[in-house]
Design an enzyme around this catalytic site. Structure first.
Site, PDB file in Angstrom:
ATOM      1  N   ASP A 200       0.850  -1.187   0.000  1.00  0.00           N
ATOM      2  CA  ASP A 200       0.000   0.000   0.000  1.00  0.00           C
ATOM      3  C   ASP A 200       0.893   1.247   0.000  1.00  0.00           C
ATOM      4  O   ASP A 200       1.847   1.320  -0.791  1.00  0.00           O
ATOM      5  CB  ASP A 200      -0.951  -0.033   1.200  1.00  0.00           C
ATOM      6  CG  ASP A 200      -2.099   0.962   1.084  1.00  0.00           C
ATOM      7  OD1 ASP A 200      -3.084   0.642   0.412  1.00  0.00           O
ATOM      8  OD2 ASP A 200      -1.994   2.064   1.643  1.00  0.00           O
ATOM      9  N   TYR A 340      -3.904  10.935   1.013  1.00  0.00           N
ATOM     10  CA  TYR A 340      -4.425  10.756  -0.343  1.00  0.00           C
ATOM     11  C   TYR A 340      -4.542  12.098  -1.068  1.00  0.00           C
ATOM     12  O   TYR A 340      -4.250  12.205  -2.262  1.00  0.00           O
ATOM     13  CB  TYR A 340      -5.787  10.051  -0.299  1.00  0.00           C
ATOM     14  CG  TYR A 340      -5.696   8.584   0.027  1.00  0.00           C
ATOM     15  CD1 TYR A 340      -5.728   7.618  -0.969  1.00  0.00           C
ATOM     16  CD2 TYR A 340      -5.557   8.164   1.349  1.00  0.00           C
ATOM     17  CE1 TYR A 340      -5.638   6.277  -0.673  1.00  0.00           C
ATOM     18  CE2 TYR A 340      -5.459   6.818   1.666  1.00  0.00           C
ATOM     19  CZ  TYR A 340      -5.496   5.874   0.640  1.00  0.00           C
ATOM     20  OH  TYR A 340      -5.387   4.539   0.941  1.00  0.00           O
ATOM     21  N   HIS A 398      -4.310  -7.912   0.025  1.00  0.00           N
ATOM     22  CA  HIS A 398      -3.724  -6.599   0.249  1.00  0.00           C
ATOM     23  C   HIS A 398      -3.014  -6.505   1.600  1.00  0.00           C
ATOM     24  O   HIS A 398      -2.022  -5.786   1.727  1.00  0.00           O
ATOM     25  CB  HIS A 398      -4.830  -5.545   0.177  1.00  0.00           C
ATOM     26  CG  HIS A 398      -4.349  -4.133   0.238  1.00  0.00           C
ATOM     27  ND1 HIS A 398      -3.647  -3.544  -0.789  1.00  0.00           N
ATOM     28  CD2 HIS A 398      -4.475  -3.183   1.203  1.00  0.00           C
ATOM     29  CE1 HIS A 398      -3.356  -2.289  -0.469  1.00  0.00           C
ATOM     30  NE2 HIS A 398      -3.836  -2.047   0.740  1.00  0.00           N
TER      31      HIS A 398
END
Length: 435
Positions: A200, A340, A398
């Protein structure tokens, strides 16, 4: 499973590592100690949850399955014990380091190897979202022990804005900035060479560490590749379009390309929201423990390689609730999502030019787990990385460090040996070895 450690052993480790660290006033031991009134407040908020309706039998189709969440909340109210989980986490030696006026929280566990002729190599482990430093806790006992003459010192920081690290109070605290912070952390700990591992955001931050610190970061291993060919010129873009347009031209990569596009359409809404208006969402999630649980647990359901197709068979109730507590207790959901925006919301020509030139010359390993959210073609990975090790494990998603820690740890070791072999060949070609 967490490391089993006696209280006396824990304090002995704290003493050994802490003595060296406390010589520097910007380094200090840390222990998680949440006030009881905060824990009581969470319980009260959970009790007062206002539940919306959900279409019967819809499962996870509209997002989080409320039936699953209600069962988890019942466990939360009746059986979950934060103090027990806090005690488990405190068995790992933890510290705070002040870097550029930011306090960074990290776990630091030295190799347990007694092999005097073995190699002990420092490893920086970098987590992502919606994860935390907890991701490294299953890996630590696997990596710090000696196998085939190799063990690792593991340094696992909380990203700035996550967990017990300080929250950035200024704009543009991007992955590149975090990478530079972690470079200073490894230098502060006295490591003159190390490798970095991440999934990630951790994969991107690890790449930034390698880019900005090639003298000391001797390689990286990632379990997520998130860069596209769009920054690498017309030839790369044409090849990517060919993969999308024809099974015959794209070959085996055709399905991967379309799966990535489908994933963005069905699962990528959070990317756009957190990359544009993170603060709008943050206040609701920061206020409601069950709201926060509902938002994050859906990611663990959608992104993991579920055993028997069930989240409850993949993670325990205690694990899922502790993941949530780390965000809630530290008020870090807003600051974590803001990363983000710093990466996507401010993307422009300068960033595009940087990515166009980005190439990691150090040896890179890539473990491509089958249920990972992005599935790139190997050629696109090689546009950015000097890839010396590439595996496709049979299981894992993930959150590989939590789902399949044994597989990930084994792959990290295989990468390390592949990187050493790569550097040996360079040495034989009269080039300086890195590892």
């Amino acid at each position: 499973k967490h490391v089993k450690m006696t209280i006396s052993t824990y304090f002995f480790l704290l003493f050994i590592v802490g003595v060296a660290l406390t010589q520097d006033s910007d380094l200090k031991p840390f222990k998680i100690q949440i006030q009881q009134d905060v824990i009581d407040d969470i319980k009260q908020r959970v009790e007062r949850t206002r539940w919306p309706d959900q279409i019967p039998g819809s499962g996870w189709d509209y997002g989080t399955n409320y039936e699953f969440v209600r069962k988890l909340v019942s466990y939360w109210k009746e059986k979950y014990d934060w103090r027990k989980e806090e005690e488990k986490l405190n068995k790992f030696p933890q510290f705070m380091a002040k870097i550029d006026e930011q306090w960074v929280h990290f776990i630091h566990v030295k190799s347990s190897s007694k092999n005097e002729s073995g190699i002990v190599y420092p490893l920086l482990f970098v987590h992502g979202w919606p994860g935390s430093f907890i991701e490294c806790t299953k890996l630590i006992p696997l990596l710090t022990r000696d196998e085939n003459g190799v063990s690792f010192d593991v340094v696992c920081p909380s990203l700035p804005g996550y967990g017990f690290s300080d929250h950035p109070d200024a704009r543009n605290f991007s992955a590149a900035t975090i990478g530079k912070v972690f470079i200073k952390l490894m230098a502060k700990l006295g490591y003159d060479k190390y490798i970095s591992q991440g999934g990630d955001w951790g994969s991107h931050v690890s790449a930034m560490v390698a880019h900005f610190d090639p003298q000391h970061c001797k390689g990286i291993h990632v379990n997520l590749f998130q860069y596209g060919p769009n920054n690498k010129g017309i030839i790369a873009n044409l090849r990517y379009l060919a993969e999308l347009s024809s099974k015959w031209i794209g070959g085996e990569h055709y399905d991967w390309a379309w799966k990535s596009i489908t994933w963005f359409l069905k699962e990528g809404g959070y990317l756009h929201l957190q990359g544009t208006k993170p603060d709008s969402l943050a206040i609701a999630l920061n206020d409601s423990p069950v709201g926060l649980l509902t938002y994050i647990v859906e990611k663990y359901h959608g992104w993991s390689d579920l055993k028997n197709g069930r989240l409850e068979d993949t993670f325990t109730e205690d694990e899922l609730l502790t993941f949530i507590h780390i965000y809630y207790l530290t008020d870090s959901i807003g600051s974590s999502m803001r990363l983000y925006y710093e990466e996507f919301g401010t993307y422009g020509p300068e960033n595009a030019e940087f990515m166009k030139k980005l190439y990691i010359n150090q040896p890179v390993g890539f473990s491509q787990f089958p249920k990972e959210i992005f599935q790139p073609s190997e050629w696109s990975v090689r546009l950015y990385f000097n890839l010396v090790y590439h595996s496709r494990p049979e299981r894992g998603g993930h959150f590989a460090a939590l789902e399949v820690p044994e597989i990930l740890a084994d792959d990290i070791r295989k990468y390390f040996f592949a990187a050493k072999l790569h550097e040996k060949k360079k040495l034989e070609s009269s080039e300086k070895t890195e590892l």
